[in-house]
Write a protein that holds these residues in place. Structure first.
Motif, PDB file in Angstrom:
ATOM      1  N   ALA A  78       0.726  -1.131   0.076  1.00  0.00           N
ATOM      2  CA  ALA A  78      -0.094   0.083  -0.046  1.00  0.00           C
ATOM      3  C   ALA A  78       0.776   1.322   0.076  1.00  0.00           C
ATOM      4  CB  ALA A  78      -1.009  -0.116   1.161  1.00  0.00           C
ATOM      5  N   ARG A  79       2.031   1.133   0.714  1.00  0.00           N
ATOM      6  CA  ARG A  79       2.968   2.316   0.573  1.00  0.00           C
ATOM      7  C   ARG A  79       3.454   2.739  -0.819  1.00  0.00           C
ATOM      8  NH1 ARG A  79       6.704   4.201   5.204  1.00  0.00           N
ATOM      9  NH2 ARG A  79       5.429   2.538   6.351  1.00  0.00           N
ATOM     10  N   GLN A  80       3.689   1.665  -1.526  1.00  0.00           N
ATOM     11  CA  GLN A  80       4.086   1.692  -3.014  1.00  0.00           C
ATOM     12  C   GLN A  80       2.858   2.522  -3.721  1.00  0.00           C
ATOM     13  OE1 GLN A  80       5.073  -1.725  -4.954  1.00  0.00           O
ATOM     14  NE2 GLN A  80       6.684  -0.939  -6.198  1.00  0.00           N
ATOM     15  N   VAL A  81       1.661   1.810  -3.458  1.00  0.00           N
ATOM     16  CA  VAL A  81       0.918   2.621  -4.143  1.00  0.00           C
ATOM     17  C   VAL A  81       0.585   4.124  -3.807  1.00  0.00           C
ATOM     18  CG1 VAL A  81      -1.816   2.762  -4.413  1.00  0.00           C
ATOM     19  CG2 VAL A  81      -0.770   0.636  -4.261  1.00  0.00           C
ATOM     20  N   ALA A  82       0.810   4.603  -2.612  1.00  0.00           N
ATOM     21  CA  ALA A  82       0.696   5.916  -2.390  1.00  0.00           C
ATOM     22  C   ALA A  82       2.183   6.624  -3.204  1.00  0.00           C
ATOM     23  CB  ALA A  82       1.060   6.200  -0.783  1.00  0.00           C
ATOM     24  N   ARG A  83       3.237   6.142  -3.175  1.00  0.00           N
ATOM     25  CA  ARG A  83       4.249   6.801  -3.789  1.00  0.00           C
ATOM     26  C   ARG A  83       3.844   6.928  -5.334  1.00  0.00           C
ATOM     27  NH1 ARG A  83       8.446   2.801  -0.861  1.00  0.00           N
ATOM     28  NH2 ARG A  83       8.807   3.874   0.895  1.00  0.00           N
ATOM     29  N   PHE A  84       3.186   5.884  -5.937  1.00  0.00           N
ATOM     30  CA  PHE A  84       2.998   5.849  -7.238  1.00  0.00           C
ATOM     31  C   PHE A  84       2.077   6.890  -7.814  1.00  0.00           C
ATOM     32  CE2 PHE A  84      -0.146   4.027 -10.403  1.00  0.00           C
ATOM     33  CZ  PHE A  84       0.601   4.024 -11.472  1.00  0.00           C
ATOM     34  N   LEU A  85       1.076   7.194  -6.851  1.00  0.00           N
ATOM     35  CA  LEU A  85      -0.151   8.127  -7.089  1.00  0.00           C
ATOM     36  C   LEU A  85       0.316   9.452  -6.921  1.00  0.00           C
ATOM     37  CD1 LEU A  85      -3.192   6.240  -5.595  1.00  0.00           C
ATOM     38  CD2 LEU A  85      -2.811   6.543  -7.843  1.00  0.00           C
ATOM     39  N   VAL A  86       1.396   9.640  -6.060  1.00  0.00           N
ATOM     40  CA  VAL A  86       1.797  10.913  -5.847  1.00  0.00           C
ATOM     41  C   VAL A  86       2.746  11.293  -6.924  1.00  0.00           C
ATOM     42  CG1 VAL A  86       3.327  12.461  -4.584  1.00  0.00           C
ATOM     43  CG2 VAL A  86       1.734  10.942  -3.120  1.00  0.00           C
ATOM     44  N   ALA A  87       3.612  10.435  -7.228  1.00  0.00           N
ATOM     45  CA  ALA A  87       4.559  10.547  -8.525  1.00  0.00           C
ATOM     46  C   ALA A  87       3.759  10.819  -9.822  1.00  0.00           C
ATOM     47  CB  ALA A  87       5.432   9.495  -8.470  1.00  0.00           C
ATOM     48  N   GLY A  88       2.616  10.347  -9.859  1.00  0.00           N
ATOM     49  CA  GLY A  88       1.767  10.395 -10.936  1.00  0.00           C
ATOM     50  C   GLY A  88       1.073  11.801 -11.184  1.00  0.00           C
ATOM     51  N   GLY A  89       1.336  12.672 -10.090  1.00  0.00           N
ATOM     52  CA  GLY A  89       0.873  13.960 -10.101  1.00  0.00           C
ATOM     53  C   GLY A  89      -0.627  14.242  -9.640  1.00  0.00           C
ATOM     54  N   HIS A  90      -1.063  13.315  -8.795  1.00  0.00           N
ATOM     55  CA  HIS A  90      -2.602  13.270  -8.475  1.00  0.00           C
ATOM     56  C   HIS A  90      -2.493  14.170  -7.132  1.00  0.00           C
ATOM     57  CE1 HIS A  90      -2.525   9.513 -10.782  1.00  0.00           C
ATOM     58  NE2 HIS A  90      -3.653   9.775 -10.851  1.00  0.00           N
ATOM     59  N   GLN A  91      -3.538  14.985  -6.826  1.00  0.00           N
ATOM     60  CA  GLN A  91      -3.661  15.988  -5.686  1.00  0.00           C
ATOM     61  C   GLN A  91      -4.604  15.566  -4.580  1.00  0.00           C
ATOM     62  OE1 GLN A  91      -1.348  18.758  -5.774  1.00  0.00           O
ATOM     63  NE2 GLN A  91      -0.567  17.706  -7.369  1.00  0.00           N
ATOM     64  N   ARG A  92      -5.472  15.044  -5.187  1.00  0.00           N
ATOM     65  CA  ARG A  92      -6.733  14.508  -4.333  1.00  0.00           C
ATOM     66  C   ARG A  92      -6.821  13.227  -4.390  1.00  0.00           C
ATOM     67  NH1 ARG A  92      -8.050  18.097  -7.541  1.00  0.00           N
ATOM     68  NH2 ARG A  92      -9.618  16.969  -8.683  1.00  0.00           N
ATOM     69  N   ILE A  93      -6.199  12.419  -3.180  1.00  0.00           N
ATOM     70  CA  ILE A  93      -5.910  10.949  -3.463  1.00  0.00           C
ATOM     71  C   ILE A  93      -6.846  10.509  -2.059  1.00  0.00           C
ATOM     72  CG2 ILE A  93      -4.603   8.964  -3.093  1.00  0.00           C
ATOM     73  CD1 ILE A  93      -2.348  10.856  -4.159  1.00  0.00           C
ATOM     74  N   ALA A  94      -7.790   9.435  -2.567  1.00  0.00           N
ATOM     75  CA  ALA A  94      -8.698   8.885  -1.584  1.00  0.00           C
ATOM     76  C   ALA A  94      -8.431   7.446  -1.322  1.00  0.00           C
ATOM     77  CB  ALA A  94     -10.185   9.277  -1.757  1.00  0.00           C
ATOM     78  N   HIS A  95      -8.923   6.840  -0.169  1.00  0.00           N
ATOM     79  CA  HIS A  95      -8.887   5.304   0.050  1.00  0.00           C
ATOM     80  C   HIS A  95     -10.313   4.576   0.329  1.00  0.00           C
ATOM     81  CE1 HIS A  95      -7.333   1.699   1.002  1.00  0.00           C
ATOM     82  NE2 HIS A  95      -7.345   1.652   2.243  1.00  0.00           N
ATOM     83  N   VAL A  96     -10.695   3.806  -0.584  1.00  0.00           N
ATOM     84  CA  VAL A  96     -11.948   2.771  -0.119  1.00  0.00           C
ATOM     85  C   VAL A  96     -11.205   1.811   0.388  1.00  0.00           C
ATOM     86  CG1 VAL A  96     -13.746   1.398  -0.854  1.00  0.00           C
ATOM     87  CG2 VAL A  96     -13.385   3.698  -2.136  1.00  0.00           C
ATOM     88  N   ALA A  97     -11.075   1.888   2.112  1.00  0.00           N
ATOM     89  CA  ALA A  97     -10.387   0.570   2.594  1.00  0.00           C
ATOM     90  C   ALA A  97     -11.136  -0.506   2.722  1.00  0.00           C
ATOM     91  CB  ALA A  97     -10.249   1.291   3.983  1.00  0.00           C
TER      92      ALA A  97
END
Length: 338
Positions: free
Chosen positions: A166-185
């Motif tokens: 999951a930490r890798q997903v966060a890095r991936f989405l941030v690196a992709g320029g996403h500004q508003r990231i949500a989580h359906v847990a």
């Protein structure tokens, strides 16, 4: 099958001792010639060995109980098939039970498995109480938790590295320029759901940000749909959603596309967790974290077989790395290599 045929009848027809028949069907040492005579006689008479009688003699039934919380998630039919094959290769047969996560249901199933004299139990996404753990230990039945960790119960467990994935997903989405990231847990009463949320939040925190929304999807399609609608019904809806498993991610994508008329990933990127076969279908083409299910199954079976052979063996907590699989449901950062 003739239920009246006994091992003594087989022994007489084969011209061998009754103990030789027992050795052949228990997998103990027997010459090829003896085994051939015994199996030929057994086939002619329609004889089938009685596993319960053998269990009373040997103390082993050759049966493993598999307890699964639910099959809605397509990850579990795949895992069950692999577990079944791996256990068969070790000489075991399986009994499969499905059960909810209420303590009374789980207790009832465990009572049944004890009555069946199973040699071991594998639970998949099922919580164990200390009382149940103690009762199984007193009965000499080892338990391994598959795809679920649980502190304080003294049981072996095998999971993927949920927090790291999951930490890798966060890095991936941030690196992709996403500004508003949500989580359906995933369900927050489960270790997998909690660990994925914690890892995702930690990965975002490293980048100096945090989820704009977190909703427990309960590992349920309907709950995931409702969470998606709630997240998107704001003045600043998310431009990326990390979903706690693929089963829910498909519902999130269907909701965004077919109910809201949005583009994935044009308007919203979606990333899942599991990499079930459907994730690769062109209809979804889901970017997701691949649970190493074959390695998890191999480790689970190896651990259980070792505990059956060595009842005093210390419990193990095994975590296996999971890789991010890039497909078309999320904007990919330029030059992404992690």
């Amino acid at each position: 099958m003739n239920s009246q045929v006994t091992s003594l009848d087989v022994a007489r027809l084969a011209g061998v001792s009754q103990s030789a028949v027992s050795r052949v069907f228990s997998g103990a040492s027997a010459s090829a010639a003896t085994a051939q005579k015994v199996r030929r006689a057994a086939a002619e008479l329609g004889y089938r060995p009685n596993p319960w009688a053998r269990a009373m003699i040997t103390g082993r039934s050759g049966i493993i109980g598999l307890v699964v919380a639910y099959f809605d998630n397509p990850f579990y039919p795949v895992a069950l098939e692999l577990l079944s094959r791996a256990l068969k290769a070790e000489g075991y047969r399986i009994l499969v039970f499905t059960v909810g996560n209420s303590p009374s249901e789980i207790e009832s199933v465990m009572d049944e498995l004890t009555a069946y004299r199973v040699d071991g139990i594998i639970t998949a996404s099922v919580a164990m109480t200390n009382d149940l753990t103690d009762r199984c230990a007193q009965a000499g039945i080892p338990i391994v938790l598959f795809n679920r960790g649980q502190d304080g119960v003294g049981l072996s467990s095998v999971t993927s590295a949920n927090d790291a994935g999951a930490r890798q997903v966060a890095r991936f989405l941030v690196a992709g320029g996403h500004q508003r990231i949500a989580h359906v847990a995933g369900w927050q009463q489960s270790s997998t759901g909690r660990d994925r949320l914690l890892g995702f939040e930690a990965g975002l925190a490293e980048a100096g940000t945090a989820p704009v929304a977190v909703i427990d999807g309960l590992y349920d399609r309907d709950a995931a749909r409702a969470a998606t609608l709630a997240m998107m019904d704001t003045a600043t809806p998310p431009d990326a959603i990390f979903v706690g498993n693929d089963h829910m991610a498909f519902a999130v994508m269907d909701t965004l596309r077919h109910e809201m008329g949005l583009s994935v990933p044009g308007d919203v990127s979606v990333v899942g967790f599991d990499d079930v076969p459907m994730a690769a279908w062109p209809a979804y083409d889901l970017t997701t974290v691949r649970q190493p299910v074959r390695r998890m199954v191999d480790s689970t079976v190896e651990t259980l077989v070792a505990q059956i052979a060595e009842p005093d063996r210390a419990p193990q907590s095994i975590r296996i790395d999971a890789a991010l699989v890039l497909r078309g449901s999320a904007r990919c950062p330029e030059g992404w290599t992690e």
